[in-house]
Design a protein around this motif. Structure first.
Motif, PDB file in Angstrom:
ATOM      1  N   TYR A 276       0.858  -1.133   0.021  1.00  0.00           N
ATOM      2  CA  TYR A 276       0.017   0.071  -0.013  1.00  0.00           C
ATOM      3  C   TYR A 276       0.769   1.349  -0.134  1.00  0.00           C
ATOM      4  O   TYR A 276       0.792   2.095  -0.719  1.00  0.00           O
ATOM      5  CB  TYR A 276      -1.015  -0.014   1.403  1.00  0.00           C
ATOM      6  CG  TYR A 276      -1.719  -1.073   1.239  1.00  0.00           C
ATOM      7  CD1 TYR A 276      -2.869  -1.356   0.437  1.00  0.00           C
ATOM      8  CD2 TYR A 276      -1.593  -2.219   2.349  1.00  0.00           C
ATOM      9  CE1 TYR A 276      -3.590  -2.407   0.691  1.00  0.00           C
ATOM     10  CE2 TYR A 276      -2.280  -3.277   2.428  1.00  0.00           C
ATOM     11  CZ  TYR A 276      -3.406  -3.322   1.479  1.00  0.00           C
ATOM     12  OH  TYR A 276      -4.260  -4.483   1.571  1.00  0.00           O
ATOM     13  N   ARG A 277       1.981   1.322   0.803  1.00  0.00           N
ATOM     14  CA  ARG A 277       2.775   2.600   1.089  1.00  0.00           C
ATOM     15  C   ARG A 277       3.455   2.454  -0.154  1.00  0.00           C
ATOM     16  O   ARG A 277       3.833   3.740  -1.089  1.00  0.00           O
ATOM     17  CB  ARG A 277       3.576   2.108   2.135  1.00  0.00           C
ATOM     18  CG  ARG A 277       4.506   3.350   2.366  1.00  0.00           C
ATOM     19  CD  ARG A 277       5.090   3.362   3.857  1.00  0.00           C
ATOM     20  NE  ARG A 277       6.021   2.352   3.868  1.00  0.00           N
ATOM     21  CZ  ARG A 277       6.298   1.817   5.182  1.00  0.00           C
ATOM     22  NH1 ARG A 277       5.644   2.141   6.290  1.00  0.00           N
ATOM     23  NH2 ARG A 277       6.874   0.645   5.166  1.00  0.00           N
ATOM     24  N   PHE A 278       4.146   1.294  -0.767  1.00  0.00           N
ATOM     25  CA  PHE A 278       5.047   1.379  -2.141  1.00  0.00           C
ATOM     26  C   PHE A 278       4.152   1.889  -3.200  1.00  0.00           C
ATOM     27  O   PHE A 278       4.640   2.881  -3.893  1.00  0.00           O
ATOM     28  CB  PHE A 278       5.297  -0.096  -2.189  1.00  0.00           C
ATOM     29  CG  PHE A 278       5.809  -0.215  -3.709  1.00  0.00           C
ATOM     30  CD1 PHE A 278       7.286   0.382  -3.781  1.00  0.00           C
ATOM     31  CD2 PHE A 278       5.274  -0.568  -4.729  1.00  0.00           C
ATOM     32  CE1 PHE A 278       7.771   0.160  -5.087  1.00  0.00           C
ATOM     33  CE2 PHE A 278       5.897  -0.564  -6.206  1.00  0.00           C
ATOM     34  CZ  PHE A 278       7.200  -0.158  -6.241  1.00  0.00           C
ATOM     35  N   LEU A 279       2.838   1.532  -3.628  1.00  0.00           N
ATOM     36  CA  LEU A 279       2.078   2.037  -4.459  1.00  0.00           C
ATOM     37  C   LEU A 279       1.596   3.330  -4.437  1.00  0.00           C
ATOM     38  O   LEU A 279       1.960   4.349  -5.397  1.00  0.00           O
ATOM     39  CB  LEU A 279       0.801   1.053  -4.711  1.00  0.00           C
ATOM     40  CG  LEU A 279       0.011   1.321  -5.751  1.00  0.00           C
ATOM     41  CD1 LEU A 279       0.833   1.449  -7.140  1.00  0.00           C
ATOM     42  CD2 LEU A 279      -1.301   0.599  -5.868  1.00  0.00           C
ATOM     43  N   ASN A 280       1.382   3.695  -3.102  1.00  0.00           N
ATOM     44  CA  ASN A 280       1.240   5.228  -2.898  1.00  0.00           C
ATOM     45  C   ASN A 280       2.452   6.362  -3.619  1.00  0.00           C
ATOM     46  O   ASN A 280       2.226   7.313  -3.959  1.00  0.00           O
ATOM     47  CB  ASN A 280       0.701   5.612  -1.488  1.00  0.00           C
ATOM     48  CG  ASN A 280       0.480   6.926  -1.135  1.00  0.00           C
ATOM     49  OD1 ASN A 280      -0.783   7.459  -1.747  1.00  0.00           O
ATOM     50  ND2 ASN A 280       1.160   7.533  -0.433  1.00  0.00           N
ATOM     51  N   LEU A 305      -4.992   4.051  -0.200  1.00  0.00           N
ATOM     52  CA  LEU A 305      -3.638   3.417   0.112  1.00  0.00           C
ATOM     53  C   LEU A 305      -3.064   3.925   1.269  1.00  0.00           C
ATOM     54  O   LEU A 305      -2.248   3.101   2.152  1.00  0.00           O
ATOM     55  CB  LEU A 305      -2.776   3.570  -1.110  1.00  0.00           C
ATOM     56  CG  LEU A 305      -3.128   3.000  -2.217  1.00  0.00           C
ATOM     57  CD1 LEU A 305      -2.190   3.368  -3.522  1.00  0.00           C
ATOM     58  CD2 LEU A 305      -3.128   1.581  -2.210  1.00  0.00           C
ATOM     59  N   LYS A 306      -3.154   5.036   1.660  1.00  0.00           N
ATOM     60  CA  LYS A 306      -2.456   5.788   2.874  1.00  0.00           C
ATOM     61  C   LYS A 306      -3.166   4.929   4.272  1.00  0.00           C
ATOM     62  O   LYS A 306      -2.472   4.972   5.059  1.00  0.00           O
ATOM     63  CB  LYS A 306      -2.643   7.311   2.774  1.00  0.00           C
ATOM     64  CG  LYS A 306      -1.739   8.080   2.011  1.00  0.00           C
ATOM     65  CD  LYS A 306      -2.131   9.767   1.956  1.00  0.00           C
ATOM     66  CE  LYS A 306      -1.259  10.331   0.850  1.00  0.00           C
ATOM     67  NZ  LYS A 306      -1.424  11.717   0.668  1.00  0.00           N
ATOM     68  N   GLU A 307      -4.502   5.164   4.081  1.00  0.00           N
ATOM     69  CA  GLU A 307      -5.261   4.323   5.297  1.00  0.00           C
ATOM     70  C   GLU A 307      -4.586   3.003   5.282  1.00  0.00           C
ATOM     71  O   GLU A 307      -4.508   2.632   6.459  1.00  0.00           O
ATOM     72  CB  GLU A 307      -6.682   4.379   5.279  1.00  0.00           C
ATOM     73  CG  GLU A 307      -7.103   5.993   5.238  1.00  0.00           C
ATOM     74  CD  GLU A 307      -7.174   6.451   6.742  1.00  0.00           C
ATOM     75  OE1 GLU A 307      -7.202   5.714   7.644  1.00  0.00           O
ATOM     76  OE2 GLU A 307      -6.658   7.579   6.847  1.00  0.00           O
ATOM     77  N   GLN A 308      -4.598   2.116   4.334  1.00  0.00           N
ATOM     78  CA  GLN A 308      -4.222   0.920   4.489  1.00  0.00           C
ATOM     79  C   GLN A 308      -2.761   0.528   4.949  1.00  0.00           C
ATOM     80  O   GLN A 308      -2.364  -0.369   5.671  1.00  0.00           O
ATOM     81  CB  GLN A 308      -4.392   0.144   3.032  1.00  0.00           C
ATOM     82  CG  GLN A 308      -5.990   0.009   2.661  1.00  0.00           C
ATOM     83  CD  GLN A 308      -6.825  -0.721   3.768  1.00  0.00           C
ATOM     84  OE1 GLN A 308      -6.423  -1.948   4.159  1.00  0.00           O
ATOM     85  NE2 GLN A 308      -7.803  -0.188   4.109  1.00  0.00           N
ATOM     86  N   ALA A 309      -1.767   1.497   4.513  1.00  0.00           N
ATOM     87  CA  ALA A 309      -0.487   1.517   4.916  1.00  0.00           C
ATOM     88  C   ALA A 309      -0.337   1.732   6.267  1.00  0.00           C
ATOM     89  O   ALA A 309       0.691   1.042   6.995  1.00  0.00           O
ATOM     90  CB  ALA A 309       0.189   2.580   4.296  1.00  0.00           C
TER      91      ALA A 309
END
Length: 610
Positions: A276-280, A305-309
């Motif tokens: 998640y952090r990577f894709l963001n 993605l930020k929330e999931q990370a």
């Protein structure tokens, strides 16, 4: 002199600190596990697909001469041969993922490859790394000083390029142009060769000529030691310069490069540890969504993605966590909560091994976890339970003793922990039942009684308490002990009414009591329990047969006993069990029962012979 992976990692680290990162040379061995064939495999494919073209080649003398076989094909045939493997094949193997990690970490400045495939560029792009790519089959090699690193240099061409150099004549002519570039490379940076034999082209003589010992050169190979290398020029070169040239044998490219990247703490990449952090982070390079329609798909996705990370990923991406934190040193500086998350990731993997009865790997993972934090309650308790699980599934006195010993070590760390006390008692019960030791049974009953007095709110150990009482009662023919077990069986089943194993243990206890004191009320309770079991296991009719035997209903006993035989649901070691089971005393003289025992004995003999 040779090195191990840890030492190679230190050399790469030193080179990076000295601003002279390594240059890697890669050959076909790096691509094998991406299903790209080796030179030998391609020769076999050529002989199969183009038998006419290669009919004049000596299959014995030239069986390893890749260049000669390729020279027998025209360029169109070569493309036809290579296309499925080089262009259509989109697979990525772990050697190239690890190489991409090392490049991203700054430990590799440049990869010079003899391969046509573009496998390395794909994981680089996946990780957000975009190295410069050069095709030296068509580029001007004299402009090498313009290369922008990090880079990938295809020395013999690319699969999608206009030129691929295959034959000895082609590579010899091309190698003459590469002299200055190779000399500059070897004189500027240390180098490592992997997956390259030095036998399939004309490059190696140039390497030997241009190497001037300015920097260290490491050569890896599958042969266990230098003397086993079949390519004599390579062997001679490495021996001649053995202070600065080093051979590392027994190497698989994927395994070696992953271990190297792990030692340098750049594996696994963030794509695997926190996607998640990577894709963001990758999406940050995209310009803002241009339409003012209130449907900003970029903002919507990055917000998600930020929330999931932010969420802990130890339960879902546990293997990445284990790779990232392999030992205590790797967790230095982490908060207590972060280390706890890491420990639960280890536990998740250990449980998966345990569910598959891979006990060795399960124990290895727990031992690795406890080397990080030996005071972690969950891993200590679950490791203790796993050792007992092994003893139950593979009954040996040594296994039970080991489970008891480990349970005692856990109790030293957590002396009043209910789960630790129960696992310890369960392990002793297992040994007592295995050795039929009534003194141990008496001891464990006292342990369960103490646990029960201190905490009777939990019921998950009561089935073992009841089992210990009924076992000891049966051994001593003590009706009181057996009857006491009924109390705990009933308490347990009030919460777990469909636990088949406990139901069957309770039925056995009821039958054992009946032999000491016939009691129709208890026999009626047994048939209720048997009917409950049959709803889940309708073919498991052995206990029903025993019930009818005790009721002296020979026809129904026969029907259900033969049904159990037919569906292979008789107890383990059926001949001995049926011969000894006093529940069947009422039908023991019947001819059909004698015939059944004979069949079981014969079947057992056949199984032993097989």
């Amino acid at each position: 002199m040779s090195f191990n992976v840890k030492e190679v990692a230190q050399l790469l680290k030193q080179a990076k600190e000295n601003e002279k990162p390594y240059v890697f040379f890669t050959g076909a061995g790096c691509s094998v596990k991406a299903d790209v064939p080796t030179a030998t495999e391609l020769i076999q494919e050529i002989c199969k697909k183009f038998p006419i073209q290669v009919k004049n080649i000596d299959p014995e003398k030239d069986k390893y001469n890749y260049g000669k076989y390729m020279s027998a094909l025209d360029k169109s045939e070569r493309r036809e041969l290579l296309k499925p493997h080089i262009i259509d094949n989109k697979k990525i193997n772990w050697a190239h993922i690890a190489l991409a990690c090392l490049m991203q970490g700054g430990y590799i400045q440049r990869v010079l490859t003899f391969n046509f495939d573009s496998i390395l560029s794909r994981p680089c792009n996946l990780l957000g790394l975009h190295p410069s790519i050069y095709d030296f089959a068509t580029a001007n090699p004299h402009l090498y000083h313009l290369i922008n690193d990090p880079s990938i240099v295809h020395l013999h061409g690319q699969g999608t390029g206009f030129v691929q150099l295959n034959t000895r004549e082609e590579t010899l002519k091309h190698t003459e142009k590469l002299g200055d570039f190779i000399a500059s490379t070897l004189n500027s940076n240390p180098s490592l060769f992997i997956g390259y034999s030095g036998n399939a082209d004309e490059f190696f003589p140039l390497l030997e000529k241009k190497y001037s010992e300015q920097h260290r050169l490491i050569w890896t190979g599958r042969k266990d030691n230098l003397d086993l290398i079949e390519v004599e020029p390579v062997k001679g070169f490495l021996k001649k310069n053995n202070n600065l040239t080093h051979y590392i044998g027994g190497i698989d490219a994927d395994d070696f490069l992953i271990q190297l990247a792990k030692e340098l703490e750049c594996f696994p990449p963030e794509l695997f540890s926190n996607p998640y952090r990577f894709l963001n982070q990758q999406l940050e390079n995209i310009q803002p969504y241009p339409l003012g329609d209130g449907l900003d798909i970029l903002e919507n996705l990055t917000g998600y993605l930020k929330e999931q990370a932010k969420k802990p990923l130890n339960k879902s991406l546990y293997t990445a966590v284990i790779h990232k934190y392999p030992n205590k040193e790797s967790t230095q500086g982490l908060a207590e909560k972060a280390i706890d998350d890491i420990m639960w990731a280890y536990n998740k993997q250990a449980v998966i091994f345990l569910e598959n009865q891979n006990f060795n790997e399960c124990f290895r993972i727990y031992e690795q976890a406890l080397s990080i934090s030996d005071s972690h309650l969950g891993c200590n308790l679950n490791f203790s339970a796993a050792k007992l699980n092994l003893a139950i599934n593979n009954p040996q006195e040594s296994h039970f003793s080991d489970a008891i010993q480990y349970a005692e070590s856990v109790l030293l760390k957590f002396p009043n922990n209910l789960n630790a006390l129960i696992t310890h008692a369960n392990a002793i019960l297992g040994l007592a039942r295995f050795t039929k030791d009534d003194k141990l049974l008496s001891k464990v009953i006292s342990m369960y009684e103490e646990i029960y007095q201190n905490d009777n709110n939990h019921t998950y150990y009561l089935e073992n308490f009841a089992l210990a009482l009924s076992d000891l009662g049966s051994i001593k023919e003590d009706k009181k002990l057996i009857k006491t077990s009924f109390i705990y069986y009933e308490q347990y089943l009030a919460h777990q009414k469909n636990d088949i194993q406990v139901l069957e243990n309770y039925i056995s206890a009821l039958f054992n009591y009946y032999h000491l004191e016939p009691n129709e009320e208890l026999l009626n309770r047994s048939i209720e329990l048997i009917q409950t079991v049959l709803t889940s296991k309708p073919k498991d009719t052995y206990n029903l047969a025993c019930y009818y035997s005790l009721k002296n209903n020979q026809e129904l006993c026969k029907e259900n006993l033969l049904n159990a035989e037919k569906h292979n649901t008789l107890p383990s070691n059926p001949h001995k069990h049926l011969s000894d089971d006093q529940d069947l005393n009422n039908i023991r003289q019947e001819q059909w029962f004698s015939n059944l025992l004979e069949r079981l004995k014969e079947k057992e003999g056949i199984a032993k012979t097989a």
